[in-house]
Design an enzyme around this catalytic site. Structure first.
Site, short mmCIF file in Angstrom:
data_model
loop_
_atom_site.label_atom_id
_atom_site.label_comp_id
_atom_site.label_asym_id
_atom_site.label_seq_id
_atom_site.Cartn_x
_atom_site.Cartn_y
_atom_site.Cartn_z
N LYS A 99 5.39 2.97 8.22
CA LYS A 99 4.61 3.82 8.27
C LYS A 99 3.26 2.92 8.70
CE LYS A 99 4.18 7.22 5.70
NZ LYS A 99 3.97 8.46 5.09
N SER A 147 -6.93 5.89 3.86
CA SER A 147 -7.31 4.76 2.19
C SER A 147 -7.42 3.24 2.84
CB SER A 147 -5.26 4.93 1.99
OG SER A 147 -5.43 6.11 1.15
N GLN A 191 7.22 3.51 3.72
CA GLN A 191 5.83 3.52 4.11
C GLN A 191 5.82 2.56 4.60
OE1 GLN A 191 3.88 5.68 1.69
NE2 GLN A 191 1.80 4.78 3.32
N THR A 236 -3.87 13.29 5.36
CA THR A 236 -2.83 13.74 5.90
C THR A 236 -3.11 14.77 6.90
OG1 THR A 236 -2.60 12.47 3.62
CG2 THR A 236 -0.84 13.47 5.09
N LYS A 254 0.66 -0.96 -0.12
CA LYS A 254 -0.41 -0.22 -0.01
C LYS A 254 1.06 0.92 0.02
CE LYS A 254 -4.30 2.38 0.12
NZ LYS A 254 -3.47 3.20 -0.70
N GLY A 271 -2.65 8.25 -4.17
CA GLY A 271 -1.98 9.42 -5.16
C GLY A 271 -0.87 9.90 -3.99
N ASP A 272 0.16 10.54 -4.91
CA ASP A 272 0.66 11.21 -3.61
C ASP A 272 1.03 12.78 -4.67
OD1 ASP A 272 3.19 10.96 -1.53
OD2 ASP A 272 4.42 11.53 -3.52
N ASN A 287 -2.82 19.56 -0.92
CA ASN A 287 -4.06 18.97 -0.56
C ASN A 287 -3.48 18.50 0.49
OD1 ASN A 287 -5.84 18.90 -1.58
ND2 ASN A 287 -5.70 16.16 -2.55
N LYS A 341 5.81 1.58 -2.88
CA LYS A 341 5.17 3.08 -3.52
C LYS A 341 5.88 3.07 -4.81
CE LYS A 341 4.82 7.20 -2.05
NZ LYS A 341 3.86 7.31 -0.52
#
Length: 449
Positions: free
Chosen positions: A117, A381, A114, A213, A93, A168-169, A244, A129
């Protein structure tokens, strides 16, 4: 100077040898290894069974060509990446980043971060990622659609709601996710809503995901400040970025009674002593997709724009770096400390350099590292995946309540771990050890994987 325990130095040296030139990845691995000396003293088996080496090595790295045709009929070539780093806790993820700076080293650093996290959220998701060196800035909707379709034509074979779930990123928002999802559905002939997150509400997205976030980072900062009897009420805040994460961090700071006086984009930064006009900022950045330099003119006075100097020179009580990696260096940290900052929360991924982090910690500043402080996005997410799996849709209030609970839980677990290892208030150590142990225990249970 590195503070890695001598038993872990050979592991780091091997990471450097095998991943030459990938400086961001080296930085991310070094930061985690610096926290693990006390862990391997208690658990020597983590070294004996090469578990740390395995955690530092991605399970899979995918690099591919992305050809597409621009509006002039010219063929363009970009490079696509997906690093599936660790699936011990669940399907991979992590987001997709579209930016010219993207390379395999950056994607590996992001995937490594990630993994821990996602472990901190307590939800069943592994780490990965991806992205491309494609630059969406200045491209038409048609060009972005054709690029996304070409990328997904290769990437789809590596995805699935039980395999790998991108989001997204930087450079990838609801528009891009829509194009990617449409192509995935077209190629697979399946409406597999859980294969991508950050979707539009009309086709399986989650309320509060866009805000998650930024909101989550502010929730984490609020929890840190409460440990010192402080709050965001009446505090001056500086937030870098204006995407964002930054926009919704500003929104939540306002809700807590703070005042954000500065924010930025890649062209420079604005200072508005009256407090950033959030609706105007949203119009400029989300609706018009313009530069932040337009803000002072549209505001009609009372604000200024600068493309020189550092926004971290602006005096503040709380700093929220939310733009990109290594944006806040040692001299920036020194300026913040000199001007009286009391708390720093990382909204972006690894936005503070190692020198900056050490200065904050030496000065006793409350410091929330990215893998803990900005975990709200991936947590929501995972909540989107949960809603997709149950064919359900929650209200904004329900989703935000769960987000707040998750962020409180992350804060408390990091604080308790730091305390148990004799480093109260060290959220970097607490986050690294908590995330690492959760992944390590799962991998040990599964044998040599």
């Amino acid at each position: 100077m590195s503070r890695i325990d001598e038993k872990l130095v050979p592991i780091f040296e091997e990471v450097l040898r095998r991943n030459a030139g990938e400086t961001e990845f080296h930085q991310a691995v070094e930061e985690v290894l610096e926290s693990l000396g006390a862990v391997v003293a208690k658990h020597p088996e983590y070294i004996d069974n090469a578990l740390i080496e395995r955690i530092c090595e991605p399970e899979r790295q995918i690099i591919f060509r992305v050809p597409w045709v621009d509006d002039k009929g010219q063929i363009q070539i970009n490079r696509g990446f997906r690093v599936q780093f660790n699936s011990a806790l669940g399907p991979y993820k992590g987001g997709l980043r579209f930016h010219p700076s993207v390379n395999v080293g950056i994607i590996k650093f992001l995937g490594f971060e990630q993994t821990f996290k996602n472990a901190l959220t307590g939800l069943p998701i592994g780490g990965g990622k991806g992205g491309s060196d494609f630059n969406p800035r200045g491209r038409s909707d048609g060009e972005i659609m054709r690029f996304c379709q070409s990328l997904m034509t290769e990437l789809y074979r590596h995805l699935g709601e039980y395999t790998d779930v991108p989001a997204g990123d930087i450079g990838v928002g609801a528009r891009e996710i829509g194009y990617l999802f449409g192509q995935y559905k077209r190629l697979t002939n399946r409406y597999e809503a859980g294969v991508l997150t950050g979707k539009g509400l009309i086709y399986g997205g989650s309320r509060a995901r866009t805000e998650a976030t930024g909101y989550g980072t502010v929730y984490f900062i609020d929890q840190m400040m409460k440990t010192k009897g402080e709050s965001l009420e009446g505090k001056r805040v500086v937030v870098s970025g204006s995407g964002n994460v930054a926009i919704y961090a500003i929104e939540k700071v306002n809700a807590f009674g703070g005042k954000v006086v500065a924010c930025s984009d890649s062209s420079g930064f604005i200072v508005d002593e009256a407090g950033i006009d959030l609706e105007l900022l949203k119009e400029i950045k989300l609706s018009r997709r313009e530069r932040i330099s337009d803000y002072p003119c549209l505001k009609g006075g009372g604000a200024c724009f600068s493309e020189q100097g550092s926004m971290w020179e602006v005096p503040c009580d709380v700093a929220v770096p939310s733009a990109t990696q290594n944006e806040l260096n040692g001299s920036d940290a020194a300026a913040l400390i000199r001007n009286g900052v009391v708390a720093v929360g990382e909204g972006a991924n690894m936005p503070c350099t190692p020198e900056a982090v050490r200065l904050f910690q030496a000065a006793g500043i409350l410091f929330g590292p990215a893998k803990a402080a900005n975990a709200g996005g991936v947590a929501t997410s995972a909540l989107e995946m949960q809603q997709n799996a149950s064919r359900d849709s929650w209200t904004f209030e329900e989703t935000e309540a769960r987000l707040e609970m998750i962020m409180r839980r992350i804060h408390d677990s990091c604080a308790e771990t730091a305390e148990s290892y004799g480093a109260p208030g060290n959220y970097v150590l607490g986050a690294n050890i908590t995330g690492f142990v959760r992944v390590a225990e799962a991998m040990q249970a599964m044998g040599v994987i």
